[in-house]
Design a protein around this motif. Structure first.
Motif, PDB file in Angstrom:
ATOM      1  N   VAL A 137      17.712  50.803 -65.396  1.00 20.74           N
ATOM      2  CA  VAL A 137      18.864  51.632 -65.837  1.00 20.74           C
ATOM      3  C   VAL A 137      20.291  50.694 -65.309  1.00 20.74           C
ATOM      4  CG1 VAL A 137      20.285  53.794 -65.168  1.00 20.74           C
ATOM      5  CG2 VAL A 137      17.668  53.811 -65.440  1.00 20.74           C
ATOM      6  N   GLU A 138      20.358  50.115 -64.567  1.00 23.86           N
ATOM      7  CA  GLU A 138      21.391  49.349 -64.397  1.00 23.86           C
ATOM      8  C   GLU A 138      21.493  48.156 -65.456  1.00 23.86           C
ATOM      9  OE1 GLU A 138      20.005  50.677 -61.726  1.00 23.86           O
ATOM     10  OE2 GLU A 138      21.505  52.066 -61.252  1.00 23.86           O
ATOM     11  N   ALA A 139      20.466  47.551 -65.669  1.00 27.38           N
ATOM     12  CA  ALA A 139      20.359  46.381 -66.699  1.00 27.38           C
ATOM     13  C   ALA A 139      20.959  47.069 -67.993  1.00 27.38           C
ATOM     14  CB  ALA A 139      19.185  45.825 -66.823  1.00 27.38           C
ATOM     15  N   GLU A 140      20.451  48.126 -68.222  1.00 27.95           N
ATOM     16  CA  GLU A 140      20.796  48.801 -69.714  1.00 27.95           C
ATOM     17  C   GLU A 140      22.406  49.122 -69.601  1.00 27.95           C
ATOM     18  OE1 GLU A 140      19.951  52.334 -72.491  1.00 27.95           O
ATOM     19  OE2 GLU A 140      18.486  51.844 -71.165  1.00 27.95           O
ATOM     20  N   ARG A 141      22.704  49.600 -68.457  1.00 29.77           N
ATOM     21  CA  ARG A 141      24.430  49.857 -68.301  1.00 29.77           C
ATOM     22  C   ARG A 141      25.098  48.511 -68.324  1.00 29.77           C
ATOM     23  NH1 ARG A 141      25.510  53.183 -63.135  1.00 29.77           N
ATOM     24  NH2 ARG A 141      27.385  53.115 -64.256  1.00 29.77           N
ATOM     25  N   PHE A 142      24.499  47.481 -67.907  1.00 28.40           N
ATOM     26  CA  PHE A 142      25.195  46.188 -67.842  1.00 28.40           C
ATOM     27  C   PHE A 142      25.495  45.674 -69.417  1.00 28.40           C
ATOM     28  CE2 PHE A 142      24.950  41.446 -67.802  1.00 28.40           C
ATOM     29  CZ  PHE A 142      26.231  41.182 -67.215  1.00 28.40           C
ATOM     30  N   GLU A 180      21.711  37.563 -56.349  1.00 28.24           N
ATOM     31  CA  GLU A 180      20.974  38.161 -55.457  1.00 28.24           C
ATOM     32  C   GLU A 180      21.791  39.106 -54.722  1.00 28.24           C
ATOM     33  OE1 GLU A 180      20.490  34.991 -55.800  1.00 28.24           O
ATOM     34  OE2 GLU A 180      18.357  34.849 -56.621  1.00 28.24           O
ATOM     35  N   GLN A 181      23.137  38.573 -54.517  1.00 30.87           N
ATOM     36  CA  GLN A 181      24.170  39.528 -53.720  1.00 30.87           C
ATOM     37  C   GLN A 181      24.648  40.448 -54.563  1.00 30.87           C
ATOM     38  OE1 GLN A 181      26.248  35.785 -52.343  1.00 30.87           O
ATOM     39  NE2 GLN A 181      25.769  36.302 -50.403  1.00 30.87           N
ATOM     40  N   ILE A 182      24.922  40.073 -55.781  1.00 22.79           N
ATOM     41  CA  ILE A 182      25.582  41.163 -56.647  1.00 22.79           C
ATOM     42  C   ILE A 182      24.552  42.487 -56.914  1.00 22.79           C
ATOM     43  CG2 ILE A 182      26.068  41.640 -59.172  1.00 22.79           C
ATOM     44  CD1 ILE A 182      27.280  38.925 -58.952  1.00 22.79           C
ATOM     45  N   ALA A 183      23.154  41.903 -57.056  1.00 18.01           N
ATOM     46  CA  ALA A 183      22.046  42.853 -57.475  1.00 18.01           C
ATOM     47  C   ALA A 183      22.010  43.681 -56.097  1.00 18.01           C
ATOM     48  CB  ALA A 183      20.622  42.156 -57.779  1.00 18.01           C
ATOM     49  N   ALA A 184      22.031  43.257 -54.952  1.00 17.50           N
ATOM     50  CA  ALA A 184      21.754  44.077 -53.617  1.00 17.50           C
ATOM     51  C   ALA A 184      22.966  44.905 -53.542  1.00 17.50           C
ATOM     52  CB  ALA A 184      22.082  43.422 -52.531  1.00 17.50           C
ATOM     53  N   CYS A 185      24.145  44.585 -54.148  1.00 23.40           N
ATOM     54  CA  CYS A 185      25.548  45.477 -53.875  1.00 23.40           C
ATOM     55  C   CYS A 185      25.199  46.681 -55.272  1.00 23.40           C
ATOM     56  CB  CYS A 185      26.619  44.614 -54.488  1.00 23.40           C
ATOM     57  SG  CYS A 185      27.315  43.616 -52.930  1.00 23.40           S
ATOM     58  N   ALA A 186      24.669  46.091 -56.120  1.00 25.01           N
ATOM     59  CA  ALA A 186      24.697  47.112 -57.356  1.00 25.01           C
ATOM     60  C   ALA A 186      23.494  48.262 -56.959  1.00 25.01           C
ATOM     61  CB  ALA A 186      24.204  46.275 -58.771  1.00 25.01           C
ATOM     62  N   ASN A 187      22.445  47.624 -56.392  1.00 25.25           N
ATOM     63  CA  ASN A 187      21.269  48.919 -55.880  1.00 25.25           C
ATOM     64  C   ASN A 187      21.800  49.539 -54.810  1.00 25.25           C
ATOM     65  OD1 ASN A 187      19.490  47.678 -57.528  1.00 25.25           O
ATOM     66  ND2 ASN A 187      18.822  46.337 -56.237  1.00 25.25           N
TER      67      ASN A 187
END
Length: 76
Positions: free
Chosen positions: A27-32, A57-64
């Motif tokens: 979902v977040e990949a599609e939103r990006f 990895e840090q950006i993905a952790a924050c997004a998650n």
């Protein structure tokens, strides 16, 4: 890949989407992708100036974490 060692644009897009989905979730990949396609902009400038100095990895952790926080927040 092509015999010349060059990666085709389609292969790059597939690998990029797989990386985004792995890092951000579907979902977040599609939103990006939607947010990038919404307006014209220079990705290189955006990456250099628009994002904090964090690894993917840090950006993905924050997004998650943000996504998890939004999922647990009561609706109004």
């Amino acid at each position: 890949m092509l015999g010349t060692g060059m990666t085709t644009e389609t292969e790059i897009r597939l690998r990029g989407m797989r990386a985004l989905i792995e890092a951000l979730g579907l979902v977040e990949a599609e939103r990006f992708v939607v947010s990038i396609n919404r307006e014209r902009f220079d990705y290189t400038t955006w990456r250099q100036k628009g994002l904090p100095d964090l690894s993917i990895e840090q950006i993905a952790a924050c997004a998650n974490q943000l996504s998890a926080d939004l999922d647990t927040k009561p609706s109004a």
